[in-house]
Write an enzyme that holds these catalytic residues in place. Structure first.
Site, short mmCIF file in Angstrom:
data_model
loop_
_atom_site.label_atom_id
_atom_site.label_comp_id
_atom_site.label_asym_id
_atom_site.label_seq_id
_atom_site.Cartn_x
_atom_site.Cartn_y
_atom_site.Cartn_z
N TYR A 165 -7.89 2.16 -5.19
CA TYR A 165 -7.18 2.39 -3.92
C TYR A 165 -8.03 3.25 -2.98
O TYR A 165 -8.22 2.92 -1.81
CB TYR A 165 -5.85 3.08 -4.24
CG TYR A 165 -4.97 3.40 -3.04
CD1 TYR A 165 -4.31 2.38 -2.35
CD2 TYR A 165 -4.77 4.71 -2.62
CE1 TYR A 165 -3.48 2.67 -1.27
CE2 TYR A 165 -3.94 5.02 -1.55
CZ TYR A 165 -3.30 3.98 -0.87
OH TYR A 165 -2.48 4.28 0.20
N LYS A 169 -9.58 2.31 0.67
CA LYS A 169 -9.14 2.97 1.90
C LYS A 169 -10.33 3.63 2.61
O LYS A 169 -10.35 3.73 3.84
CB LYS A 169 -8.03 3.99 1.60
CG LYS A 169 -6.70 3.34 1.21
CD LYS A 169 -6.11 2.50 2.35
CE LYS A 169 -4.77 1.90 1.98
NZ LYS A 169 -4.20 1.06 3.05
N1 LIG Z 1 3.80 5.20 0.56
C1 LIG Z 1 2.94 6.18 0.78
O1 LIG Z 1 3.16 7.36 0.41
C2 LIG Z 1 1.65 5.90 1.49
C3 LIG Z 1 0.73 6.96 1.66
C4 LIG Z 1 -0.44 6.73 2.36
C5 LIG Z 1 -0.70 5.47 2.88
N2 LIG Z 1 0.19 4.45 2.68
C6 LIG Z 1 -0.15 3.14 3.22
O2 LIG Z 1 0.98 2.60 3.90
C7 LIG Z 1 1.01 1.19 3.71
C8 LIG Z 1 2.37 0.79 3.13
O3 LIG Z 1 2.54 1.44 1.89
P1 LIG Z 1 3.85 1.21 1.01
O4 LIG Z 1 3.96 2.38 0.11
O5 LIG Z 1 4.98 0.84 1.88
O6 LIG Z 1 3.40 -0.08 0.14
P2 LIG Z 1 4.29 -1.04 -0.79
O7 LIG Z 1 5.68 -0.55 -0.90
O8 LIG Z 1 3.49 -1.24 -2.03
O9 LIG Z 1 4.33 -2.40 0.05
C9 LIG Z 1 3.15 -3.13 0.19
C10 LIG Z 1 3.41 -4.28 1.14
O10 LIG Z 1 2.19 -5.04 1.22
C11 LIG Z 1 2.50 -6.40 0.99
N3 LIG Z 1 1.37 -7.13 0.43
C12 LIG Z 1 0.74 -6.91 -0.75
N4 LIG Z 1 -0.25 -7.81 -0.91
C13 LIG Z 1 -0.23 -8.61 0.20
C14 LIG Z 1 -0.98 -9.73 0.61
N5 LIG Z 1 -1.98 -10.22 -0.13
N6 LIG Z 1 -0.69 -10.31 1.80
C15 LIG Z 1 0.32 -9.83 2.57
N7 LIG Z 1 1.09 -8.78 2.22
C16 LIG Z 1 0.81 -8.18 1.04
C17 LIG Z 1 3.68 -6.35 0.01
O11 LIG Z 1 4.32 -7.62 0.00
P3 LIG Z 1 4.88 -8.32 -1.35
O12 LIG Z 1 6.30 -7.87 -1.47
O13 LIG Z 1 4.73 -9.76 -1.08
O14 LIG Z 1 4.04 -7.82 -2.50
C18 LIG Z 1 4.50 -5.24 0.64
O15 LIG Z 1 5.25 -5.71 1.74
C19 LIG Z 1 -0.15 0.85 2.80
O16 LIG Z 1 -1.26 0.40 3.55
C20 LIG Z 1 -0.47 2.15 2.11
O17 LIG Z 1 -1.80 2.26 1.69
C21 LIG Z 1 1.35 4.65 2.00
#
Ligand SMILES: NC(=O)c1ccc[n+]([C@@H]2O[C@H](COP(=O)([O-])OP(=O)(O)OC[C@H]3O[C@@H](n4cnc5c(N)ncnc54)[C@H](OP(=O)(O)O)[C@@H]3O)[C@@H](O)[C@H]2O)c1
Length: 271
Positions: A165, A169
Site C-alpha cells: 500500500y 501511494k
Molecule cells: N480509510 C482510510 O482511513 C484511508 C486513509 C488514507 C487514505 N485512504 C484512501 O481513501 C480511498 C478510499 O479508501 P476506503 O477506506 O474507502 O477504501 P475501501 O473501503 O477499501 O473501498 C475501496 C473502493 O475501491 C474500489 N475498487 C477496488 N478495486 C477497484 C478496481 N480495480 N476498479 C474500480 N474500483 C475498485 C472498491 O470497489 P469494490 O467494492 O468493487 O471492491 C471500493 O469501492 C483510498 O484511495 C484510500 O487509499 C483511506
C-alpha cells in the site's frame, strides 16, 4: 450544476462521497463502480435516486472508455474527478519487511496487485477522463492518497508495515506531480489528499489472531505518538465532508497543484 465523478464508489469513502454530494440538488453526481447492479440497488434503498452509476474497473481501459461515453451523455465536462479506487489488505498492513522470510513471492504478488489498481489504475482513470475534465471551467482532479506514502511520515511515526500500500501511494504522490506539470498550464488542478483515518469497514468485522490484535494496538499507539490530535478513525461522512472541504479550497493559484496534503491541508503533518 457542478459535476462530480467518483471512481471506485461502491463502498467506504467512495460511496459516502456520493451520499454527501447528492445532498446538494445542484450537483450532478456520478459514481463508477465494478458492480453497477449492486450499487444501483444500494442507492435506491438509500433514497439516492439522483446519483448515476456506471460500470468501470480501473484496470480495464475498455470499461473506462465506455463509462466516458456514458458520462459525456449526462454532463458535457467533468468538474471534479475524484480518484478513490484502491487495493489494500489488512494482512500486509501488519507486516514489515523483515516478516516475509519464506514468502517474498507473496509480497511480490501483493505489490503487483497494489500497483495495478492504485498506480496504473490511476493513470488509466486520469488519461481516459482528461478530455472531459479539460472541457470544464473548474478542472479539479483529486487522487485519494495516504501519509503512508510519505517517507517523512514513515520515519517520524515508525510505522514499517503496509509495504504494498505504502509504495503504491508513494507512486501516486509522484503521479499527481507529473500530471500537474503536464496539465497545469491548461488550468487543470491535480493533487493528492490523504483521508487521515476513516472507519470504512463494512459488514461483519473479521476476528484477528492474538498477535495481529497486538499489532493493531501497536499501530494505534504509534499513530497517537505521531500526533496528539489523533483520536481514532472518524466516521465515513465526517471524513468525506472534510476531504471535500479541502478539495474545494484548493487551487492552482493557491499553490496546491501537484501537492499531496493531509485532510486538514498540511503538506507535512498527516494526522
Ligand atoms: N480509510 C482510510 O482511513 C484511508 C486513509 C488514507 C487514505 N485512504 C484512501 O481513501 C480511498 C478510499 O479508501 P476506503 O477506506 O474507502 O477504501 P475501501 O473501503 O477499501 O473501498 C475501496 C473502493 O475501491 C474500489 N475498487 C477496488 N478495486 C477497484 C478496481 N480495480 N476498479 C474500480 N474500483 C475498485 C472498491 O470497489 P469494490 O467494492 O468493487 O471492491 C471500493 O469501492 C483510498 O484511495 C484510500 O487509499 C483511506
Amino acid at each position: 450544476m457542478p459535476s462530480y465523478v467518483v471512481v471506485g464508489a461502491s463502498r467506504g469513502l467512495g460511496y459516502t462521497f456520493l451520499k454527501v454530494l447528492a445532498t446538494d440538488p445542484n450537483n450532478t453526481v456520478i459514481g463508477l463502480v465494478r458492480d453497477d447492479v449492486a450499487v444501483q440497488k444500494r442507492l435506491v434503498e438509500d433514497g439516492l435516486t439522483s446519483v448515476r452509476v456506471f460500470k468501470a474497473d480501473v484496470t480495464n481501459l475498455e470499461e473506462l472508455k465506455a463509462a466516458r461515453t456514458n458520462i459525456e451523455e449526462v454532463v458535457g465536462g467533468i468538474d471534479y474527478l475524484i480518484c478513490n479506487a484502491v487495493y489494500k489488505t489488512t494482512a500486509t498492513l501488519l507486516r514489515n519487511l523483515a516478516e516475509y522470510p519464506d514468502d517474498l513471492d507473496y509480497l511480490e504478488t501483493e505489490i503487483s496487485k497494489s500497483f495495478k489498481v492504485n498506480v496504473v489504475g490511476l493513470i488509466n482513470t486520469i488519461n481516459v477522463f482528461m478530455p472531459l475534465v479539460q472541457r470544464s471551467s473548474i478542472k479539479k482532479i483529486i487522487a485519494l492518497t495516504s501519509g503512508m506514502g510519505s517517507c517523512a511520515f514513515t520515519n517520524d511515526s515508525g510505522i514499517d508495515g503496509g509495504i504494498p500500500y505504502s509504495v503504491s501511494k508513494a507512486a501516486v504522490n509522484m503521479l499527481v506531480a507529473k500530471y500537474n506539470v503536464t496539465y497545469k498550464s491548461e488550468g487543470v488542478l491535480t493533487m493528492g489528499i490523504c483521508a487521515g483515518s476513516v472507519d470504512t469497514f463494512e459488514g461483519e468485522r473479521p476476528s484477528f489472531s492474538e498477535k495481529d490484535t497486538a499489532r493493531f494496538g501497536e499501530f494505534g499507539t504509534k499513530l497517537q505518538a505521531y500526533s496528539a490530535r489523533f483520536a481514532g478513525p472518524v466516521p465515513p461522512e465526517d471524513g468525506a465532508r472534510q476531504l471535500l472541504k479541502v478539495m474545494h479550497a484548493s487551487s492552482i493559484e493557491g499553490g496546491n497543484g501537484g501537492t499531496c496534503v493531509s485532510y486538514f491541508g498540511s503538506t507535512s503533518q498527516w494526522l
